[in-house]
Motif scaffolding. Structure first.
Motif, short mmCIF file in Angstrom:
data_model
loop_
_atom_site.label_atom_id
_atom_site.label_comp_id
_atom_site.label_asym_id
_atom_site.label_seq_id
_atom_site.Cartn_x
_atom_site.Cartn_y
_atom_site.Cartn_z
N GLU A 50 0.83 -1.20 0.00
CA GLU A 50 0.00 0.00 0.00
C GLU A 50 0.86 1.26 0.00
O GLU A 50 0.54 2.25 -0.65
CB GLU A 50 -0.93 0.00 1.21
CG GLU A 50 -2.16 -0.85 1.05
CD GLU A 50 -3.05 -0.36 -0.08
OE1 GLU A 50 -3.59 0.77 0.01
OE2 GLU A 50 -3.18 -1.08 -1.09
N CYS A 51 1.96 1.23 0.74
CA CYS A 51 2.89 2.37 0.75
C CYS A 51 3.42 2.61 -0.66
O CYS A 51 3.46 3.75 -1.13
CB CYS A 51 4.06 2.11 1.70
SG CYS A 51 3.58 1.74 3.40
N LYS A 52 3.80 1.55 -1.33
CA LYS A 52 4.36 1.67 -2.68
C LYS A 52 3.32 2.19 -3.66
O LYS A 52 3.63 2.95 -4.58
CB LYS A 52 4.90 0.32 -3.14
CG LYS A 52 6.11 -0.15 -2.35
CD LYS A 52 6.55 -1.55 -2.76
CE LYS A 52 7.74 -2.01 -1.93
NZ LYS A 52 8.16 -3.38 -2.24
N ARG A 53 2.07 1.78 -3.45
CA ARG A 53 1.00 2.20 -4.37
C ARG A 53 0.79 3.71 -4.32
O ARG A 53 0.48 4.34 -5.32
CB ARG A 53 -0.29 1.46 -4.02
CG ARG A 53 -1.41 1.68 -5.03
CD ARG A 53 -2.44 0.59 -4.90
NE ARG A 53 -3.27 0.75 -3.73
CZ ARG A 53 -4.40 1.47 -3.71
NH1 ARG A 53 -4.81 2.09 -4.81
NH2 ARG A 53 -5.12 1.56 -2.62
N HIS A 54 0.98 4.30 -3.13
CA HIS A 54 0.73 5.73 -2.97
C HIS A 54 2.00 6.57 -2.97
O HIS A 54 1.94 7.80 -2.86
CB HIS A 54 -0.01 5.98 -1.65
CG HIS A 54 -1.37 5.35 -1.59
ND1 HIS A 54 -2.39 5.71 -2.45
CD2 HIS A 54 -1.88 4.38 -0.79
CE1 HIS A 54 -3.47 4.98 -2.17
NE2 HIS A 54 -3.18 4.17 -1.17
N ALA A 55 3.16 5.94 -3.09
CA ALA A 55 4.44 6.65 -2.91
C ALA A 55 4.59 7.86 -3.82
O ALA A 55 4.98 8.95 -3.38
CB ALA A 55 5.60 5.69 -3.10
N ALA A 56 4.32 7.68 -5.11
CA ALA A 56 4.54 8.78 -6.06
C ALA A 56 3.64 9.97 -5.77
O ALA A 56 4.07 11.11 -5.81
CB ALA A 56 4.32 8.29 -7.49
N ARG A 57 2.37 9.69 -5.44
CA ARG A 57 1.45 10.79 -5.18
C ARG A 57 1.81 11.52 -3.89
O ARG A 57 1.75 12.75 -3.81
CB ARG A 57 0.02 10.26 -5.09
CG ARG A 57 -0.53 9.82 -6.43
CD ARG A 57 -1.93 9.27 -6.30
NE ARG A 57 -2.56 9.09 -7.60
CZ ARG A 57 -3.79 8.62 -7.77
NH1 ARG A 57 -4.51 8.29 -6.73
NH2 ARG A 57 -4.29 8.49 -8.98
N ILE A 58 2.22 10.78 -2.86
CA ILE A 58 2.57 11.41 -1.59
C ILE A 58 3.81 12.29 -1.77
O ILE A 58 3.89 13.39 -1.23
CB ILE A 58 2.82 10.35 -0.51
CG1 ILE A 58 1.48 9.68 -0.13
CG2 ILE A 58 3.46 10.96 0.73
CD1 ILE A 58 1.63 8.50 0.81
N SER A 59 4.78 11.83 -2.55
CA SER A 59 6.03 12.56 -2.67
C SER A 59 5.92 13.79 -3.56
O SER A 59 6.61 14.78 -3.35
CB SER A 59 7.12 11.64 -3.21
OG SER A 59 6.82 11.21 -4.52
N THR A 60 5.04 13.76 -4.56
CA THR A 60 4.99 14.87 -5.51
C THR A 60 3.85 15.85 -5.26
O THR A 60 3.90 16.97 -5.75
CB THR A 60 4.86 14.35 -6.96
OG1 THR A 60 3.69 13.52 -7.05
CG2 THR A 60 6.07 13.53 -7.35
N ARG A 61 2.83 15.45 -4.50
CA ARG A 61 1.71 16.36 -4.27
C ARG A 61 1.30 16.36 -2.80
O ARG A 61 0.15 16.09 -2.46
CB ARG A 61 0.51 15.96 -5.13
CG ARG A 61 0.76 16.13 -6.63
CD ARG A 61 -0.53 16.20 -7.37
NE ARG A 61 -1.25 14.93 -7.35
CZ ARG A 61 -2.52 14.78 -7.71
NH1 ARG A 61 -3.22 15.81 -8.09
NH2 ARG A 61 -3.08 13.59 -7.69
#
Length: 221
Positions: free
Chosen positions: A178-189
């Protein structure tokens, strides 16, 4: 006692992850032995009646690194050998490194930074190397890049933001599925997260730990 049991159970779940974080710091020491010693120190702290830290994983990792640092600063870390070319057979020190402590402190962060830079587009890598590593000013790079100094300054800022986003993403990717699934969105926005990513970030202790680690880095100052 229930708190201690829960902490030990948490550490057991994180053991493989903690060992992987320690491996590059330990030199010739066994990371499993170092981790066991750090966990033992945590248990002794609990038996002494001292409160357990909120993040036992981070505490044990810090304690394990300190164990390694103490070892390499002590006479135990030095091996004596005899130089056969010396007629007096005098003993020589080997494995003595004054920079060992700093290397241990920075090894994981440096590896993380190198990986993040390598993942950026080539143009951003070049800008970062010229401005952040070599310390060249936009005015010096304008002719080389065939743009104005103002454009260089803008690209440099964007490259630093992109680097920060990528470092954060790589840290979050150390978590579960689940962390990996949301990683890009959390880091960029981070200011305007989608609903599911925002909920995950609020409720996931693993992501919270990695974000605290990201905030403690000094790459972008």
């Amino acid at each position: 006692m229930d708190t201690t049991v829960a902490a030990m159970a948490q550490l057991a779940e994180q053991r493989a992850y903690l060992i992987s974080r320690l491996r590059s710091h330990c030199g010739r020491l066994d990371p499993e032995d170092v981790l066991s010693e750090a966990i033992l120190r945590l248990a002794e702290r609990s038996r002494a009646g001292k409160p357990l830290p909120n993040d036992v994983g981070a505490y044990v990792l810090r304690s394990a690194k300190n164990i390694v640092i103490d070892f390499y600063r002590s006479p135990m870390s030095r091996e004596y050998v005899t130089d056969p070319r010396d007629l007096e057979l005098s003993e020589l020190f080997i494995n003595e490194d004054d920079n060992r402590r700093r290397q241990i402190e920075l090894a994981d962060d440096v590896t993380l930074l190198h990986q993040a830079v390598a993942n950026l587009p080539e143009g951003q890598q070049r800008i970062l190397i010229e401005t952040a590593v070599r310390g060249r000013r936009p005015k010096e790079l304008a002719r080389e890049f065939c743009v104005t100094a103002a454009v260089i300054a803008t690209r440099s800022r964007r490259a630093r933001v992109a680097l920060g986003n990528e470092v954060c993403r790589l840290l979050l990717m150390r978590g579960g599925p689940e962390c990996k699934r949301h990683a890009a969105r959390i880091s960029t926005r981070p200011a305007s997260l989608p609903k599911l990513a925002a909920h995950h970030l609020r409720t996931c202790p693993c992501c919270a730990r990695h974000l605290r680690q990201f905030e403690s880095l000094r790459f972008f100052e």
